[in-house]
Scaffold this motif. Structure first.
Motif, short mmCIF file in Angstrom:
data_model
loop_
_atom_site.label_atom_id
_atom_site.label_comp_id
_atom_site.label_asym_id
_atom_site.label_seq_id
_atom_site.Cartn_x
_atom_site.Cartn_y
_atom_site.Cartn_z
N ARG A 1 0.83 -1.21 0.00
CA ARG A 1 0.00 0.00 0.00
C ARG A 1 0.86 1.26 0.00
O ARG A 1 0.38 2.34 -0.35
CB ARG A 1 -0.92 -0.02 1.22
N SER A 2 2.14 1.13 0.37
CA SER A 2 3.04 2.29 0.40
C SER A 2 3.68 2.58 -0.95
O SER A 2 4.38 3.59 -1.10
CB SER A 2 4.16 2.05 1.43
N PHE A 3 3.47 1.71 -1.93
CA PHE A 3 4.08 1.91 -3.26
C PHE A 3 3.59 3.23 -3.86
O PHE A 3 2.44 3.63 -3.63
CB PHE A 3 3.70 0.76 -4.19
N PRO A 4 4.41 3.92 -4.64
CA PRO A 4 5.77 3.61 -5.07
C PRO A 4 6.85 4.25 -4.21
O PRO A 4 8.00 4.35 -4.65
CB PRO A 4 5.81 4.19 -6.48
N ALA A 5 6.51 4.69 -2.99
CA ALA A 5 7.48 5.40 -2.14
C ALA A 5 8.80 4.65 -1.95
O ALA A 5 9.85 5.28 -1.91
CB ALA A 5 6.84 5.70 -0.78
N PRO A 6 8.81 3.28 -1.83
CA PRO A 6 10.09 2.60 -1.63
C PRO A 6 11.09 2.78 -2.77
O PRO A 6 12.29 2.50 -2.58
CB PRO A 6 9.69 1.13 -1.48
N LEU A 7 10.65 3.23 -3.93
CA LEU A 7 11.58 3.45 -5.05
C LEU A 7 12.06 4.89 -5.14
O LEU A 7 12.97 5.19 -5.91
CB LEU A 7 10.91 3.07 -6.38
N ARG A 8 11.45 5.78 -4.35
CA ARG A 8 11.89 7.17 -4.35
C ARG A 8 13.28 7.28 -3.72
O ARG A 8 13.60 6.59 -2.76
CB ARG A 8 10.91 8.04 -3.57
N GLY A 9 14.10 8.14 -4.26
CA GLY A 9 15.42 8.36 -3.70
C GLY A 9 16.46 7.36 -4.11
O GLY A 9 17.59 7.40 -3.60
N LEU A 10 16.14 6.45 -5.03
CA LEU A 10 17.10 5.44 -5.48
C LEU A 10 17.79 5.84 -6.78
O LEU A 10 18.57 5.07 -7.33
CB LEU A 10 16.41 4.09 -5.67
N GLY A 11 17.45 7.02 -7.30
CA GLY A 11 18.04 7.46 -8.54
C GLY A 11 17.40 6.86 -9.77
O GLY A 11 17.96 6.94 -10.87
N LEU A 12 16.22 6.26 -9.62
CA LEU A 12 15.52 5.66 -10.75
C LEU A 12 14.60 6.69 -11.41
O LEU A 12 14.05 7.57 -10.75
CB LEU A 12 14.70 4.46 -10.29
N GLY A 13 14.42 6.53 -12.71
CA GLY A 13 13.49 7.36 -13.43
C GLY A 13 12.23 6.59 -13.80
O GLY A 13 12.15 5.38 -13.60
N GLU A 14 11.23 7.32 -14.32
CA GLU A 14 9.97 6.72 -14.78
C GLU A 14 9.29 5.89 -13.69
O GLU A 14 8.67 4.86 -13.96
CB GLU A 14 10.21 5.86 -16.02
N VAL A 15 9.40 6.32 -12.44
CA VAL A 15 8.79 5.58 -11.33
C VAL A 15 7.27 5.62 -11.47
O VAL A 15 6.68 6.68 -11.67
CB VAL A 15 9.24 6.15 -9.97
N GLY A 16 6.64 4.46 -11.36
CA GLY A 16 5.19 4.38 -11.47
C GLY A 16 4.63 3.23 -10.69
O GLY A 16 5.37 2.46 -10.05
N MET A 17 3.30 3.09 -10.73
CA MET A 17 2.64 2.01 -10.00
C MET A 17 1.36 1.62 -10.70
O MET A 17 0.82 2.36 -11.53
CB MET A 17 2.34 2.42 -8.55
N ARG A 18 0.87 0.43 -10.36
CA ARG A 18 -0.39 -0.09 -10.91
C ARG A 18 -1.06 -0.91 -9.82
O ARG A 18 -0.39 -1.59 -9.03
CB ARG A 18 -0.10 -1.00 -12.11
N VAL A 19 -2.39 -0.87 -9.76
CA VAL A 19 -3.16 -1.64 -8.78
C VAL A 19 -4.16 -2.51 -9.52
O VAL A 19 -4.90 -2.02 -10.39
CB VAL A 19 -3.90 -0.71 -7.79
N HIS A 20 -4.18 -3.78 -9.19
CA HIS A 20 -5.15 -4.71 -9.77
C HIS A 20 -5.84 -5.46 -8.64
O HIS A 20 -5.18 -6.09 -7.81
CB HIS A 20 -4.47 -5.71 -10.70
N CYS A 21 -7.17 -5.39 -8.61
CA CYS A 21 -7.95 -6.12 -7.61
C CYS A 21 -8.68 -7.26 -8.31
O CYS A 21 -9.69 -7.02 -8.99
CB CYS A 21 -8.95 -5.19 -6.92
N PRO A 22 -8.20 -8.48 -8.20
CA PRO A 22 -8.82 -9.59 -8.92
C PRO A 22 -10.19 -9.95 -8.34
O PRO A 22 -10.40 -9.94 -7.12
CB PRO A 22 -7.83 -10.75 -8.73
N THR A 23 -11.11 -10.25 -9.22
CA THR A 23 -12.41 -10.75 -8.80
C THR A 23 -12.27 -12.21 -8.40
O THR A 23 -11.67 -13.01 -9.12
CB THR A 23 -13.44 -10.61 -9.93
N LEU A 24 -12.83 -12.56 -7.26
CA LEU A 24 -12.78 -13.94 -6.78
C LEU A 24 -14.17 -14.56 -6.88
O LEU A 24 -15.15 -13.99 -6.42
CB LEU A 24 -12.34 -13.98 -5.31
N THR A 25 -14.24 -15.73 -7.49
CA THR A 25 -15.45 -16.54 -7.47
C THR A 25 -15.06 -17.95 -7.12
O THR A 25 -13.87 -18.29 -7.07
CB THR A 25 -16.17 -16.53 -8.84
N ALA A 26 -16.05 -18.79 -6.91
CA ALA A 26 -15.75 -20.19 -6.60
C ALA A 26 -15.17 -20.92 -7.80
O ALA A 26 -14.50 -21.95 -7.63
CB ALA A 26 -17.02 -20.90 -6.12
#
Length: 227
Positions: free
Chosen positions: A123-148
């Protein structure tokens, strides 16, 4: 994931690593090598990889916060680091009391037995990549639907079944309550989303990037003057 990458890029080399190789024993591809490796204590030379993927790994390691920096140092210039982990925050707002109870029990049990964080870490993403000298930092969230019946629902039910003894031992979920909850997940009308898969990524800057930018600006000025 390793097999998929090897099939996509047969001209390259894909390295699949784990501390326990039992689950990698069946991987076979000319472009694939399997290596026993602990990301916490063992490294690779700088500039080894074009792409590093860690999926559902760092959330289970107590020293997870220090690992993105270690992994980023193994990238080639222009290489990409991709980290994806689960977070059970959706289960807390589920209208289904069984899903809410199971989500809380999973989070508590994994934390007490393995030191995992399947609540706040991703849930803290993408903060752990900040300050590492990386570019194009981004994030994506996917909530899968669960069925039986679908793959995500079956995988979740199998994971819950594996965790039931540990839940009972830790007191997070009683044995009888766990059995009833598992039956609830497998009933034909079940549908919900219990967890999210959250990804973050960043790219190591290419070498001589300032010089390349200066050259591009100079070329643009020449083109403008010529026009």
């Amino acid at each position: 994931m390793a097999r998929w990458l090897a099939r996509r890029h047969p001209e390259g080399e894909v390295t699949a690593t784990d501390t326990d190789l039992r689950f990698l024993a069946g991987l076979r591809h000319p472009a694939l090598r399997v290596l026993r490796h602990d990301v916490r204590t063992e490294g690779f030379p700088p500039g080894t990889f074009d792409l590093i993927v860690a999926r559902s790994v760092l959330c289970h390691l107590p020293d997870r916060a220090a690992l993105p920096g270690r992994m980023a140092s193994w990238l080639k210039p222009g290489g990409r680091l991709y980290i994806e982990d689960p977070s059970f925050f959706p289960s807390a707002s589920s209208p289904d009391p069984v899903v809410r109870r199971l989500g809380a029990a999973v989070t508590t049990t994994l934390a007490s037995t393995l030191g995992s964080d399947v609540a706040a870490w991703a849930r803290s993403f993408p903060a752990p990549l900040r300050g590492l000298g990386l570019g194009e930092v981004g994030m994506r969230v996917h909530c899968p639907t669960l069925t039986a019946a679908n793959a995500a629902g079956r995988a979740w039910a199998l994971s819950i079944a594996d965790l039931l003894p540990a839940m009972a031992r830790s007191g997070a979920l009683g044995e009888a309550e766990g059995a009833e909850a598992l039956a609830h997940l497998r009933r034909p009308g079940f549908v919900d989303t219990a967890h999210a898969m959250i990804a973050m990524w960043g790219v190591r800057p290419a070498r001589h990037q300032p010089e390349q930018q200066t050259e591009r600006r100079a070329a643009q000025r020449l083109e403008t003057g010529a026009a």
